[in-house]
Scaffold this active site. Structure first.
Site, mmCIF file in Angstrom:
data_model
loop_
_atom_site.group_PDB
_atom_site.id
_atom_site.type_symbol
_atom_site.label_atom_id
_atom_site.label_comp_id
_atom_site.label_asym_id
_atom_site.label_seq_id
_atom_site.Cartn_x
_atom_site.Cartn_y
_atom_site.Cartn_z
ATOM 1 N N HIS A 53 0.809 -1.233 0.000
ATOM 2 C CA HIS A 53 0.000 0.000 0.000
ATOM 3 C C HIS A 53 0.839 1.278 0.000
ATOM 4 C CE1 HIS A 53 -3.651 -2.246 0.386
ATOM 5 N NE2 HIS A 53 -3.290 -2.785 1.536
ATOM 6 N N ASP A 59 -4.813 -13.025 3.438
ATOM 7 C CA ASP A 59 -6.076 -12.462 3.937
ATOM 8 C C ASP A 59 -7.249 -12.740 3.003
ATOM 9 O OD1 ASP A 59 -4.907 -10.724 2.126
ATOM 10 O OD2 ASP A 59 -5.064 -8.947 3.385
ATOM 11 N N HIS A 87 -6.388 -7.125 -0.556
ATOM 12 C CA HIS A 87 -6.533 -5.692 -0.831
ATOM 13 C C HIS A 87 -5.719 -5.287 -2.060
ATOM 14 C CE1 HIS A 87 -7.031 -6.271 3.588
ATOM 15 N NE2 HIS A 87 -8.047 -5.452 3.411
ATOM 16 N N ASP A 143 -2.858 -10.425 -2.683
ATOM 17 C CA ASP A 143 -3.418 -10.051 -1.380
ATOM 18 C C ASP A 143 -4.902 -9.702 -1.573
ATOM 19 O OD1 ASP A 143 -2.378 -8.828 1.509
ATOM 20 O OD2 ASP A 143 -4.075 -7.679 0.702
HETATM 21 C C1 OKP Z 1 -3.062 -4.349 4.520
HETATM 22 B B1 OKP Z 1 -2.754 -5.523 3.584
HETATM 23 C C2 OKP Z 1 -9.660 -1.578 9.088
HETATM 24 C C3 OKP Z 1 -9.091 -0.266 8.574
HETATM 25 C C4 OKP Z 1 -8.364 -0.460 7.297
HETATM 26 C C5 OKP Z 1 -6.245 -1.197 6.478
HETATM 27 C C6 OKP Z 1 -6.116 -2.511 5.802
HETATM 28 C C7 OKP Z 1 -4.733 -2.711 5.303
HETATM 29 C C8 OKP Z 1 -4.521 -4.088 4.741
HETATM 30 N N1 OKP Z 1 -9.013 -2.008 10.249
HETATM 31 N N2 OKP Z 1 -7.198 -1.226 7.521
HETATM 32 O O1 OKP Z 1 -3.192 -5.331 2.255
HETATM 33 O O2 OKP Z 1 -3.250 -6.778 4.068
HETATM 34 ZN ZN ZN Z 2 -4.461 -7.240 2.531
#
Ligand code: OKP
Ligand code: ZN
Length: 335
Positions: A154, A279, A192, A190
């Protein structure tokens, strides 16, 4: 497959994060690192390749800030973790910002990315793990695993976000290019979207970025990862986003994976970097896909069947009790 990590990666331990408007324990915990080490065994210590390969991706002022942010936070009389809360979204322009809060905001895309005492050491160690895995593959190994933690996909050249501080996959890809391998593919699986990685390579025609992720209309990071983001300039067509709905299981995931793998082949990649997040697991506490441990073995095998030298870089995965076995299952696809 050999794997690399640095003990400092366990030292990044923010206390809590905002989740749906409430404070909760920080999901990207040191326990994730321990769980994967437990399942894979200790592996090999990362070698220190220094700052230069990190500077090939990240802005020097951002790195200098990241390194001192926690000390500045303490010097401002603060306890707890450094966290920004004002973001210069509109007409961002160069400003000589002094206050630590302002600088945290200027270098962050969200409030998921606190800077704690061990953050720099952990992020630096993770980047060195990625570089060590890349070094093993450039030295002739068919594949290697970088047990990166915190994750990296990210964050961009000059911002942190989504639990990420240094973009390990991008750092590994640039290191390969520095050693003469120009055509690289990055496959991000991933849950996300890897907005930081996309951002870094958006106008780069040599690096393909292909990502399968939860549709950003429902999930973090919302503003990136839509199918119409396809790259720009010389990178036009070298970004491929395959967003999938919440609830996706292997039956719907596998065809998207095949589409992404076709793009990797079409790119003529000489080397593959995989941003692997566990995830997408059915039991993940913050995500909504339905992949199983068996699916991870199948996914690993399908990617391995490309026959490309591959560096697997750890991204997310928050079902800590299942994490080690899930990672092992995925990596087992290369055996
Ligand atoms: C990181 B990776 C919820 C708020 C948003 C950010 C998620 C980041 C994911 N707790 N949290 O891509 O696994
Ligand atoms: Zn993620």
């Amino acid at each position: 497959m050999r794997h690399f990590s640095d003990p400092a990666q366990g030292r990044h331990a923010p206390l809590r994060e905002l989740h749906n408007g409430e404070w909760m324990d920080y999901a990207e915990s040191p326990a994730r690192f321990e769980a994967i080490l437990q399942a894979l065994g200790p592996g090999e210590p990362a070698r220190d390749f220094g700052l230069d390969p990190i500077l090939a991706v990240h802005d020097p002022a951002y790195l200098a800030f990241l390194r001192e942010a926690h000390a500045l936070w303490r010097a401002a009389g603060r306890t707890g973790d450094a966290l920004g809360y004002v973001f210069p979204v509109v007409a961002r322009r160069p400003l000589d910002l002094e206050r630590i809060d302002a600088r945290m905001g200027a270098y962050s895309m969200d409030v998921s990315t606190p800077v704690a005492a061990g953050t720099w050491a952990a992020a630096y160690g993770g980047a060195q793990s990625a570089l060590s895995a890349m070094d093993a593959v450039l030295g002739g190994d068919a594949s290697a695993f970088a047990l990166c933690r915190p994750p990296g996909h990210h964050c961009g050249a000059d911002y942190m976000g989504g639990y990420c501080y240094l973009n390990n996959a991008a750092i590994a890809a640039r290191a390969a290019q520095a050693r003469g391998i120009s055509r690289v593919a990055i496959l991000d699986v991933d849950y996300h979207h890897g907005n930081g990685t996309q951002d870094i390579f958006y106008e780069d025609g040599d690096v393909l970025f292909a990502s399968i992720h939860a549709h950003p209309k429902n999930d973090f990071p919302f503003y990136w990862g839509h199918a119409d983001e396809r790259g720009a300039g010389p990178g036009e067509g070298k970004t491929l986003n395959l967003p999938l709905p919440q609830g996706t299981d292997w039956t719907a995931y596998a065809p998207a994976l095949d589409t992404a793998l076709d793009a990797v082949r079409a790119h003529g990649a000489d080397l593959l970097v995989v941003s692997f997040g566990a995830d997408t697991f059915v039991g993940d506490p913050i995500s909504h896909f339905k992949l199983t441990r068996e699916d991870y073995a199948a996914m690993g095998a399908r990617i391995a069947a490309l026959g490309l030298p591959s560096v697997v870089v750890m991204e997310g995965g928050y079902a800590v009790d299942a994490l080690g076995a899930n990672v092992a299952a995925f990596l087992g696809g290369w055996d």
